[in-house]
Design an enzyme around this catalytic site. Structure first.
Site, PDB file in Angstrom:
ATOM      1  N   GLY A   8       0.847  -1.211   0.000  1.00  0.00           N
ATOM      2  CA  GLY A   8       0.000   0.000   0.000  1.00  0.00           C
ATOM      3  C   GLY A   8       0.868   1.241   0.000  1.00  0.00           C
ATOM      4  N   TYR A  11      -1.264   7.446   1.281  1.00  0.00           N
ATOM      5  CA  TYR A  11      -0.956   8.569   2.169  1.00  0.00           C
ATOM      6  C   TYR A  11      -0.214   8.126   3.428  1.00  0.00           C
ATOM      7  CZ  TYR A  11      -3.822  11.744  -0.565  1.00  0.00           C
ATOM      8  OH  TYR A  11      -4.316  12.536  -1.571  1.00  0.00           O
ATOM      9  N   GLY A  13       1.354   4.621   3.732  1.00  0.00           N
ATOM     10  CA  GLY A  13       2.498   3.775   3.357  1.00  0.00           C
ATOM     11  C   GLY A  13       3.668   4.584   2.814  1.00  0.00           C
ATOM     12  N   ASP A  33       2.567  -1.686  -4.458  1.00  0.00           N
ATOM     13  CA  ASP A  33       1.143  -1.375  -4.646  1.00  0.00           C
ATOM     14  C   ASP A  33       0.665  -2.042  -5.930  1.00  0.00           C
ATOM     15  OD1 ASP A  33      -0.574   1.285  -3.316  1.00  0.00           O
ATOM     16  OD2 ASP A  33      -1.421   0.259  -5.062  1.00  0.00           O
ATOM     17  N   ARG A  38       0.279   4.866  -9.491  1.00  0.00           N
ATOM     18  CA  ARG A  38       0.746   5.408  -8.215  1.00  0.00           C
ATOM     19  C   ARG A  38       2.240   5.123  -8.018  1.00  0.00           C
ATOM     20  NH1 ARG A  38      -3.214   5.503  -2.917  1.00  0.00           N
ATOM     21  NH2 ARG A  38      -3.116   7.758  -2.852  1.00  0.00           N
ATOM     22  N   SER A 127      -2.766  -0.278   8.561  1.00  0.00           N
ATOM     23  CA  SER A 127      -4.116   0.234   8.275  1.00  0.00           C
ATOM     24  C   SER A 127      -4.896   0.319   9.582  1.00  0.00           C
ATOM     25  CB  SER A 127      -4.895  -0.734   7.386  1.00  0.00           C
ATOM     26  OG  SER A 127      -4.248  -0.987   6.189  1.00  0.00           O
ATOM     27  N   ALA A 160      -1.197  13.089  10.843  1.00  0.00           N
ATOM     28  CA  ALA A 160      -2.284  13.859  10.224  1.00  0.00           C
ATOM     29  C   ALA A 160      -1.763  14.388   8.899  1.00  0.00           C
ATOM     30  CB  ALA A 160      -2.710  15.004  11.132  1.00  0.00           C
ATOM     31  N   PHE A 222     -12.210  10.490  19.860  1.00  0.00           N
ATOM     32  CA  PHE A 222     -12.051  11.598  20.813  1.00  0.00           C
ATOM     33  C   PHE A 222     -11.747  12.911  20.074  1.00  0.00           C
ATOM     34  CE2 PHE A 222     -11.694  10.403  25.422  1.00  0.00           C
ATOM     35  CZ  PHE A 222     -12.270   9.156  25.302  1.00  0.00           C
ATOM     36  N   CYS A 272     -10.455   9.599   7.528  1.00  0.00           N
ATOM     37  CA  CYS A 272     -10.459   8.736   8.714  1.00  0.00           C
ATOM     38  C   CYS A 272     -11.601   8.934   9.695  1.00  0.00           C
ATOM     39  CB  CYS A 272      -9.138   8.919   9.458  1.00  0.00           C
ATOM     40  SG  CYS A 272      -7.718   8.418   8.486  1.00  0.00           S
TER      41      CYS A 272
HETATM   42  N1  LIG Z   1      -4.603   8.961   5.410  1.00  0.00           N
HETATM   43  C1  LIG Z   1      -4.281   9.097   6.667  1.00  0.00           C
HETATM   44  O1  LIG Z   1      -3.976  10.183   7.126  1.00  0.00           O
HETATM   45  C2  LIG Z   1      -4.279   7.894   7.595  1.00  0.00           C
HETATM   46  C3  LIG Z   1      -3.690   8.028   8.853  1.00  0.00           C
HETATM   47  C4  LIG Z   1      -3.680   6.928   9.708  1.00  0.00           C
HETATM   48  C5  LIG Z   1      -4.218   5.719   9.289  1.00  0.00           C
HETATM   49  N2  LIG Z   1      -4.788   5.615   8.054  1.00  0.00           N
HETATM   50  C6  LIG Z   1      -5.273   4.289   7.635  1.00  0.00           C
HETATM   51  O2  LIG Z   1      -4.262   3.687   6.813  1.00  0.00           O
HETATM   52  C7  LIG Z   1      -4.873   2.876   5.788  1.00  0.00           C
HETATM   53  C8  LIG Z   1      -4.414   3.357   4.428  1.00  0.00           C
HETATM   54  O3  LIG Z   1      -4.826   4.695   4.272  1.00  0.00           O
HETATM   55  P1  LIG Z   1      -4.265   5.608   3.106  1.00  0.00           P
HETATM   56  O4  LIG Z   1      -4.793   6.965   3.373  1.00  0.00           O
HETATM   57  O5  LIG Z   1      -2.799   5.403   2.962  1.00  0.00           O
HETATM   58  O6  LIG Z   1      -5.031   4.952   1.853  1.00  0.00           O
HETATM   59  P2  LIG Z   1      -4.670   5.103   0.301  1.00  0.00           P
HETATM   60  O7  LIG Z   1      -5.904   4.807  -0.446  1.00  0.00           O
HETATM   61  O8  LIG Z   1      -3.953   6.380   0.063  1.00  0.00           O
HETATM   62  O9  LIG Z   1      -3.602   3.923   0.053  1.00  0.00           O
HETATM   63  C9  LIG Z   1      -3.917   2.567   0.073  1.00  0.00           C
HETATM   64  C10 LIG Z   1      -3.171   1.896  -1.076  1.00  0.00           C
HETATM   65  O10 LIG Z   1      -3.287   0.474  -0.933  1.00  0.00           O
HETATM   66  C11 LIG Z   1      -3.285  -0.077  -2.255  1.00  0.00           C
HETATM   67  N3  LIG Z   1      -3.790  -1.449  -2.189  1.00  0.00           N
HETATM   68  C12 LIG Z   1      -5.040  -1.863  -1.853  1.00  0.00           C
HETATM   69  N4  LIG Z   1      -5.103  -3.206  -1.856  1.00  0.00           N
HETATM   70  C13 LIG Z   1      -3.855  -3.653  -2.181  1.00  0.00           C
HETATM   71  C14 LIG Z   1      -3.289  -4.952  -2.322  1.00  0.00           C
HETATM   72  N5  LIG Z   1      -4.003  -6.057  -2.107  1.00  0.00           N
HETATM   73  N6  LIG Z   1      -1.980  -5.043  -2.682  1.00  0.00           N
HETATM   74  C15 LIG Z   1      -1.235  -3.922  -2.904  1.00  0.00           C
HETATM   75  N7  LIG Z   1      -1.728  -2.664  -2.757  1.00  0.00           N
HETATM   76  C16 LIG Z   1      -3.022  -2.532  -2.403  1.00  0.00           C
HETATM   77  C17 LIG Z   1      -4.158   0.866  -3.051  1.00  0.00           C
HETATM   78  O11 LIG Z   1      -3.929   0.754  -4.435  1.00  0.00           O
HETATM   79  C18 LIG Z   1      -3.719   2.235  -2.473  1.00  0.00           C
HETATM   80  O12 LIG Z   1      -2.696   2.847  -3.242  1.00  0.00           O
HETATM   81  C19 LIG Z   1      -6.379   2.980   6.022  1.00  0.00           C
HETATM   82  O13 LIG Z   1      -6.760   1.903   6.838  1.00  0.00           O
HETATM   83  C20 LIG Z   1      -6.522   4.273   6.792  1.00  0.00           C
HETATM   84  O14 LIG Z   1      -7.664   4.283   7.606  1.00  0.00           O
HETATM   85  C21 LIG Z   1      -4.806   6.673   7.180  1.00  0.00           C
HETATM   86  O1  LIG Z   2      -9.993  22.199  15.429  1.00  0.00           O
HETATM   87  C1  LIG Z   2     -10.173  21.556  14.380  1.00  0.00           C
HETATM   88  C2  LIG Z   2      -9.269  20.604  13.906  1.00  0.00           C
HETATM   89  C3  LIG Z   2      -9.556  19.929  12.730  1.00  0.00           C
HETATM   90  N1  LIG Z   2     -10.688  20.189  12.044  1.00  0.00           N
HETATM   91  C4  LIG Z   2     -10.996  19.437  10.814  1.00  0.00           C
HETATM   92  O2  LIG Z   2     -10.940  18.044  11.101  1.00  0.00           O
HETATM   93  C5  LIG Z   2     -10.549  17.304   9.962  1.00  0.00           C
HETATM   94  C6  LIG Z   2      -9.399  16.364  10.272  1.00  0.00           C
HETATM   95  O3  LIG Z   2      -8.242  17.123  10.551  1.00  0.00           O
HETATM   96  P1  LIG Z   2      -6.890  16.459  11.078  1.00  0.00           P
HETATM   97  O4  LIG Z   2      -7.191  15.566  12.206  1.00  0.00           O
HETATM   98  O5  LIG Z   2      -5.926  17.522  11.325  1.00  0.00           O
HETATM   99  O6  LIG Z   2      -6.397  15.634   9.787  1.00  0.00           O
HETATM  100  P2  LIG Z   2      -6.356  14.070   9.418  1.00  0.00           P
HETATM  101  O7  LIG Z   2      -5.283  13.932   8.417  1.00  0.00           O
HETATM  102  O8  LIG Z   2      -7.729  13.612   9.086  1.00  0.00           O
HETATM  103  O9  LIG Z   2      -5.849  13.331  10.739  1.00  0.00           O
HETATM  104  C7  LIG Z   2      -6.711  12.613  11.615  1.00  0.00           C
HETATM  105  O10 LIG Z   2      -6.979  11.320  11.109  1.00  0.00           O
HETATM  106  C8  LIG Z   2      -5.779  10.534  10.889  1.00  0.00           C
HETATM  107  C9  LIG Z   2      -6.219   9.246  10.237  1.00  0.00           C
HETATM  108  O11 LIG Z   2      -6.636   8.282  11.142  1.00  0.00           O
HETATM  109  C10 LIG Z   2      -5.087  10.332  12.234  1.00  0.00           C
HETATM  110  O12 LIG Z   2      -3.928   9.540  12.043  1.00  0.00           O
HETATM  111  C11 LIG Z   2      -4.735  11.691  12.834  1.00  0.00           C
HETATM  112  O13 LIG Z   2      -4.134  11.503  14.125  1.00  0.00           O
HETATM  113  C12 LIG Z   2      -6.010  12.514  12.966  1.00  0.00           C
HETATM  114  O14 LIG Z   2      -5.691  13.824  13.434  1.00  0.00           O
HETATM  115  C13 LIG Z   2     -10.194  18.357   8.892  1.00  0.00           C
HETATM  116  O15 LIG Z   2     -11.284  18.524   8.011  1.00  0.00           O
HETATM  117  C14 LIG Z   2      -9.976  19.618   9.699  1.00  0.00           C
HETATM  118  O16 LIG Z   2     -10.216  20.794   8.967  1.00  0.00           O
HETATM  119  C15 LIG Z   2     -11.603  21.123  12.505  1.00  0.00           C
HETATM  120  O17 LIG Z   2     -12.644  21.359  11.902  1.00  0.00           O
HETATM  121  N2  LIG Z   2     -11.310  21.793  13.667  1.00  0.00           N
END
Ligand SMILES: NC(=O)c1ccc[n+]([C@@H]2O[C@H](COP(=O)([O-])OP(=O)(O)OC[C@H]3O[C@@H](n4cnc5c(N)ncnc54)[C@H](O)[C@@H]3O)[C@@H](O)[C@H]2O)c1
Ligand SMILES: O=c1ccn([C@@H]2O[C@H](COP(=O)(O)OP(=O)(O)O[C@H]3O[C@H](CO)[C@@H](O)[C@H](O)[C@H]3O)[C@@H](O)[C@H]2O)c(=O)[nH]1
EC number: 1.1.1.22
Length: 481
Positions: A8, A11, A13, A33, A38, A127, A160, A222, A272
């Site tokens: 993966g 965002y 990975g 991936d 990508r 994930s 974040a 939270f 998320c």
């Molecule tokens: N985006 C964030 O800020 C964030 C933060 C913390 C946790 N997470 C969690 O992390 C996980 C991934 O989120 P993301 O934002 O990176 O998603 P994303 O969609 O940006 O990336 C996931 C990638 O996995 C690939 N993929 C799916 N199945 C696959 C397979 N079988 N083999 C190889 N590649 C495969 C997809 O093509 C995609 O590029 C989710 O569970 C999400 O909830 C996201």
């Molecule tokens: O006071 C605030 C703070 C944030 N936001 C909004 O809340 C959303 C989420 O913001 P933020 O949490 O900063 O970004 P994410 O990238 O979604 O990060 C959250 O979600 C990730 C995925 O799980 C976690 O890893 C992070 O810890 C958690 O902060 C956005 O639309 C912000 O504009 C508000 O409206 N008011």
């Protein structure tokens, strides 16, 4: 040499592995991936995601100890530690539709790991998954194991977007959950050794598997709850003449409450919060805890209420109709400093205005026209799937939408401006110039509290800024959510 493979390249990975590669030069890191475009982008000068500081880290390590590849099986087979960072979307069909996490991609990754492995491996849940997922994954891995030992760890990610590199360099904590067995302890130590290259020991928390899995869902619940709480207050502020920024400041100085995450907004977005809370709600329901489920569900309900309230405010203020009127949308990303639009409140606001037949002119410094049109034509939750499984052709709704590359172009001849992302550049715009080129009366609806309300009112705008005392014009045109 320790070999790490991350399945993966999204965002999470991409940035997490780039930072591990930077901080651990003796570890070889491969990010794989199924989405070839990508991977090609990760190997090019135009990375697939915009994140401050990311490009520098990738350029430093790529080709040395950081590799991006579509050869998933080869890199998994060679790795000692396999991170799984694939999509875990909300289910749209069948049991738990609209709430439960869809573990299709996770399961297929686990089956592939079991199939191609020829040596023992630590498999890390990166994930966000429902609590107890590790048990299911263990069953898949051990059922097919052919004498190979797999040890599963939970290592949820807390970065974040927009601050991912900063968060990864200096995390509040790294959380590692594992089985309370000698093999579990050994695997926890191996992963801890990786993070210990740059994270102080006291910030690496080790727990059992279920605590780690649940802590991720709890942390997001939270955080989102704080935003819904302050947004609920913003409605009351508008009704009473209180100012939500002053209320946030006043309560945030209480050290038990703290000042962060108290900014009122048009609603939280991002990939998320909603997904993880829905998942939490479903787990509570499955465990016979309807009161707990309802408590958390309310966080989502208030968020939906806030977006609807904003749209209603716009329409009600403009004589109860926006039909045929040009409305400029400034900002489409779910927060500043990212090009990510997943679950951005801008989608719901735009769809609400389009439902009232507005013409939209949208400007965001980081989001492409293709992405915006795709978002406005997609069904809820369809976005959270690998690229080749997402719908491609925009439908007719987007005919009344134009996407431009300049805030002044977007607002030219417009009746109203809606600010939906808190980009810094929106604070510094020449609002007099904008006013001069708009239809009158000219409205600004600030969903992020970025503008200076008094100076805009002096220019002649009718200003609505979320949770702030209302303009007399708006008081006379109440919006019922
Ligand atoms: N985006 C964030 O800020 C964030 C933060 C913390 C946790 N997470 C969690 O992390 C996980 C991934 O989120 P993301 O934002 O990176 O998603 P994303 O969609 O940006 O990336 C996931 C990638 O996995 C690939 N993929 C799916 N199945 C696959 C397979 N079988 N083999 C190889 N590649 C495969 C997809 O093509 C995609 O590029 C989710 O569970 C999400 O909830 C996201
Ligand atoms: O006071 C605030 C703070 C944030 N936001 C909004 O809340 C959303 C989420 O913001 P933020 O949490 O900063 O970004 P994410 O990238 O979604 O990060 C959250 O979600 C990730 C995925 O799980 C976690 O890893 C992070 O810890 C958690 O902060 C956005 O639309 C912000 O504009 C508000 O409206 N008011």
């Amino acid at each position: 040499m320790v070999k790490i493979c991350c399945i993966g390249a999204g965002y999470v990975g991409g940035p997490t592995m780039a930072v591990i590669a930077l901080k651990c030069p003796e570890v070889q890191v491969a990010v794989v991936d199924i989405a070839a475009p990508r991977i090609n982008a990760w190997n090019s000068d135009h990375l697939p995601i915009y994140e401050p500081g990311l490009e520098e880290v990738v350029k430093e390590c790529r080709g040395k100890n950081l590799f991006f590849s579509t050869d998933v099986e080869k890199h998994v087979a060679e790795a000692d530690i396999v991170f799984v960072s694939v999509n875990t979307p909300t289910k749209t069909q069948g049991l738990g539709a609209g709430k439960a996490a869809d573990l299709t991609y996770w399961e297929s990754a686990a089956r592939m790991i079991a199939d191609v492995s020829k040596s023992d491996k630590i498999v890390v849940e990166k994930s966000t998954v429902p609590v107890k997922t590790a048990e299911a994954i263990e069953k898949i891995l051990t059922h097919n194991r052919k004498g190979i030992n797999f040890t599963i760890l939970s290592n949820p990610e807390f970065l974040a977007e927009g601050t991912a590199i900063k968060d990864l360099f200096n995390p509040d904590r790294v959380l590692i959950g594992g089985r309370e067995t000698p093999e579990g302890a050994k695997a926890i130590k191996a992963l801890k050794d990786v993070y210990a290259h740059w994270v102080p020991e006291d910030r690496i928390l080790c727990t059992n598997l279920w605590s780690a899995e649940l802590s991720k869902l709890a942390a997001n619940a939270f955080l989102a709850q704080r935003i819904s709480s302050v947004n609920a207050m913003s409605a009351l502020c508008e009704a009473t003449g209180a100012d939500v920024s002053q209320v946030s400041h006043a309560i945030g100085t209480d050290s038990r409450i703290g000042p962060k995450f108290l900014s009122s907004s048009v609603g939280f977005g991002g990939s998320c919060f909603q997904k993880d809370i829905l998942n939490l709600v479903y787990i509570c329901e499955c465990n016979g805890l309807p009161e707990v489920a309802n408590y958390w569900k309310q966080v989502i309900r208030v968020n939906d209420y806030q977006k609807t309230r904003f749209v209603n405010r716009v329409v009600a203020s403009m004589f109860n109709t926006v039909s045929g009127k040009k409305v400029a949308i400034l900002g489409f990303a779910f927060k500043k400093d990212t090009g990510d639009t997943r679950e951005t409140p801008a989608i719901d606001v735009c769809k609400g205005l389009l439902g009232d037949k507005a013409r939209l002119s949208i400007y965001d410094p980081q989001v492409t026209e293709e992405q915006i049109k795709k978002d406005l034509s997609m069904n809820k939750f369809d976005w959270d799937h690998p690229a080749h499984l997402q719908p491609t052709s925009p439908n007719s709704i987007v005919k009344t939408v134009s996407v431009v590359w300049d805030a002044y172009e977007a607002t030219k001849d417009a009746h109203a401006v809606c600010i939906l992302t808190e980009w810094e550049e929106f604070r510094k715009l020449d609002y007099q110039k904008m006013f001069d080129n708009m239809q009158k009366p000219a409205f600004i609806f600030d969903g992020r509290n970025v503008v200076d309300v008094d100076s805009l009112r002096k220019i002649g705008f009718i200003v609505y800024s979320i949770g702030k005392p209302l303009d007399s014009w708006l008081k006379d045109m109440p919006a019922v959510a």
